[in-house]
Design an enzyme around this catalytic site. Structure first.
Site, short mmCIF file in Angstrom:
data_model
loop_
_atom_site.label_atom_id
_atom_site.label_comp_id
_atom_site.label_asym_id
_atom_site.label_seq_id
_atom_site.Cartn_x
_atom_site.Cartn_y
_atom_site.Cartn_z
N SER A 153 18.68 7.53 -110.23
CA SER A 153 18.87 6.07 -110.29
C SER A 153 17.94 5.46 -109.25
O SER A 153 17.66 6.10 -108.22
CB SER A 153 20.32 5.71 -109.91
OG SER A 153 20.41 4.32 -109.64
N TYR A 173 27.60 7.25 -104.54
CA TYR A 173 26.77 7.36 -105.74
C TYR A 173 25.28 7.34 -105.36
O TYR A 173 24.50 8.20 -105.81
CB TYR A 173 27.10 6.19 -106.68
CG TYR A 173 26.22 6.13 -107.92
CD1 TYR A 173 26.49 6.93 -109.03
CD2 TYR A 173 25.13 5.25 -107.98
CE1 TYR A 173 25.70 6.86 -110.15
CE2 TYR A 173 24.34 5.17 -109.11
CZ TYR A 173 24.62 5.98 -110.19
OH TYR A 173 23.83 5.92 -111.32
N1 LIG Z 1 24.06 2.55 -116.55
C1 LIG Z 1 23.22 2.32 -115.56
O1 LIG Z 1 22.92 1.15 -115.21
C2 LIG Z 1 22.56 3.47 -114.83
C3 LIG Z 1 21.59 3.16 -113.87
C4 LIG Z 1 20.95 4.20 -113.18
C5 LIG Z 1 21.28 5.51 -113.47
N2 LIG Z 1 22.23 5.81 -114.41
C6 LIG Z 1 22.52 7.22 -114.64
O2 LIG Z 1 22.30 7.55 -116.01
C7 LIG Z 1 23.18 8.62 -116.41
C8 LIG Z 1 23.98 8.18 -117.62
O3 LIG Z 1 24.73 7.01 -117.26
P1 LIG Z 1 25.47 6.10 -118.34
O4 LIG Z 1 25.38 4.72 -117.84
O5 LIG Z 1 25.00 6.43 -119.72
O6 LIG Z 1 26.98 6.60 -118.11
P2 LIG Z 1 28.17 6.78 -119.18
O7 LIG Z 1 29.41 6.82 -118.34
O8 LIG Z 1 28.05 5.79 -120.26
O9 LIG Z 1 27.89 8.23 -119.81
C9 LIG Z 1 28.01 9.40 -119.05
C10 LIG Z 1 28.24 10.57 -120.00
O10 LIG Z 1 28.36 11.76 -119.19
C11 LIG Z 1 29.50 12.50 -119.61
N3 LIG Z 1 30.02 13.26 -118.49
C12 LIG Z 1 30.65 12.79 -117.39
N4 LIG Z 1 31.02 13.81 -116.59
C13 LIG Z 1 30.59 14.94 -117.20
C14 LIG Z 1 30.68 16.32 -116.86
N5 LIG Z 1 31.31 16.74 -115.74
N6 LIG Z 1 30.13 17.23 -117.70
C15 LIG Z 1 29.50 16.82 -118.85
N7 LIG Z 1 29.41 15.53 -119.22
C16 LIG Z 1 29.96 14.61 -118.40
C17 LIG Z 1 30.49 11.44 -120.09
O11 LIG Z 1 31.48 11.99 -120.97
C18 LIG Z 1 29.55 10.45 -120.79
O12 LIG Z 1 29.33 10.79 -122.15
C19 LIG Z 1 24.05 8.91 -115.19
O13 LIG Z 1 23.53 10.01 -114.48
C20 LIG Z 1 23.95 7.63 -114.38
O14 LIG Z 1 24.20 7.86 -113.02
C21 LIG Z 1 22.88 4.81 -115.09
#
Ligand SMILES: NC(=O)c1ccc[n+]([C@@H]2O[C@H](COP(=O)([O-])OP(=O)(O)OC[C@H]3O[C@@H](n4cnc5c(N)ncnc54)[C@H](O)[C@@H]3O)[C@@H](O)[C@H]2O)c1
Length: 282
Positions: A153, A173
């Protein structure tokens, strides 16, 4: 799908991509982009049913996508998923370690971090990425090629979301995502000689179930957002904070991942790329 994506379509034909956290949000978007460029998919998630549905919806039943259970905090479940993937497709060319959490249970009701936030973000975001990379690493080294792309991120590069009124609950985080960036560089150094590249994409701000949780927390603890709906809080956050003027989409992140997975990135390793509309420039 972006115009650029359409031009380079099918450049991943014949490749097999394993994506964690692929059942929703960014992971699912990455899977869609990789599939549109020709890759077969191994979609891994702690929610097995949702991973299977995503595989069917993206690629159609019986075709080149499978959905599997793995909890990235448990290496034995990742080993089983990798075994199943190799049995089905014979190889894994691309590994995208995307699964992540924003905090521990009860995150949305807290202003300040507690031990659960440190434990959850470390075990899923840091150790989960390490475990995922380690699960595919021997296979890629044996083949003498491979592409590993981790998802961090931009909050892992510059402190975000802990300014006064918002609270410190997002600090663990950010620290965990800094760990993912540092790990990516270490691994890149270790396995470059085997022809495997390791890079990290740093998304900015996307409306996914994860950001909905952030908005719920802010509606309680930031007076600027009192009484607002989660999606209005997201819109307010976007306004004025992103030079390119819009939030990112899962397709935007998928396009960056597809670049690192492609032959165009053949001499790029150990690099962190912000995909954030210019919100942070480093
Ligand atoms: N949404 C944002 O603005 C944003 C910004 C920067 C980084 N990110 C990063 O992008 C990635 C995806 O984020 P997102 O927004 O799609 O989140 P989300 O919560 O929509 O999806 C996360 C997915 O990971 C799965 N998951 C969670 N724990 C798990 C585990 N222990 N084993 C296997 N699967 C697991 C969940 O079931 C879900 O399907 C993450 O690493 C997040 O930190 C997101």
């Amino acid at each position: 799908m972006s115009g650029a994506g359409a031009v380079v379509s099918r450049q991943l034909e014949g490749r097999v991509a394993l994506v964690t956290g692929a059942a929703s949000g960014i992971g699912r978007g990455i899977a869609e982009v990789l599939h549109s460029r020709g890759a077969s998919l191994v979609l891994v998630d702690i929610n097995k049913q949702a991973a299977e549905s995503a595989a069917n919806e993206i690629a159609g039943e019986g075709s080149a996508a499978i959905g599997l259970f793995a909890d990235v905090t448990d290496p034995s479940t990742l080993a089983s998923a990798v075994d199943s993937a190799l049995e089905r497709f014979g190889e894994i060319d691309i590994c995208v370690a995307n699964a992540g959490v924003i905090g521990g249970p009860g995150f949305t009701e807290r202003r300040d971090y507690n031990d659960d936030d440190w434990d959850a973000t470390h075990s899923v975001n840091v150790r989960g990425v390490v475990n995922t990379n380690d699960a595919v690493r021997p296979h890629m080294i044996e083949k003498g090629r491979g592409r590993i792309i981790n998802i961090a991120s931009h909050g892992g590069r510059t402190p975000r979301g802990a300014d006064g009124g918002i609270g410190s609950v997002q600090v663990p985080y950010g620290v965990s995502k800094a760990g993912v960036i540092q790990w990516t560089m270490h691994l890149a150094l270790q396995i470059a000689k085997h022809g495997v590249t390791v890079n990290v994409v740093c998304p900015g701000t996307l409306w996914t179930p994860m950001w909905e949780r952030i908005a719920q927390m802010r509606s309680l603890y930031d007076s600027r957002y009192e009484g607002m709906e989660p999606n209005d809080i997201f819109d307010a956050q976007i306004k004025g904070s992103i030079p390119l003027g819009r939030p990112q989409t899962p397709t935007d992140i998928g396009d960056a991942v597809a670049f690192f997975a492609s032959d165009d990135a053949r001499v790029i390793t150990g690099q962190a790329l912000n995909v954030n509309g210019g919100a942070i420039m480093n």
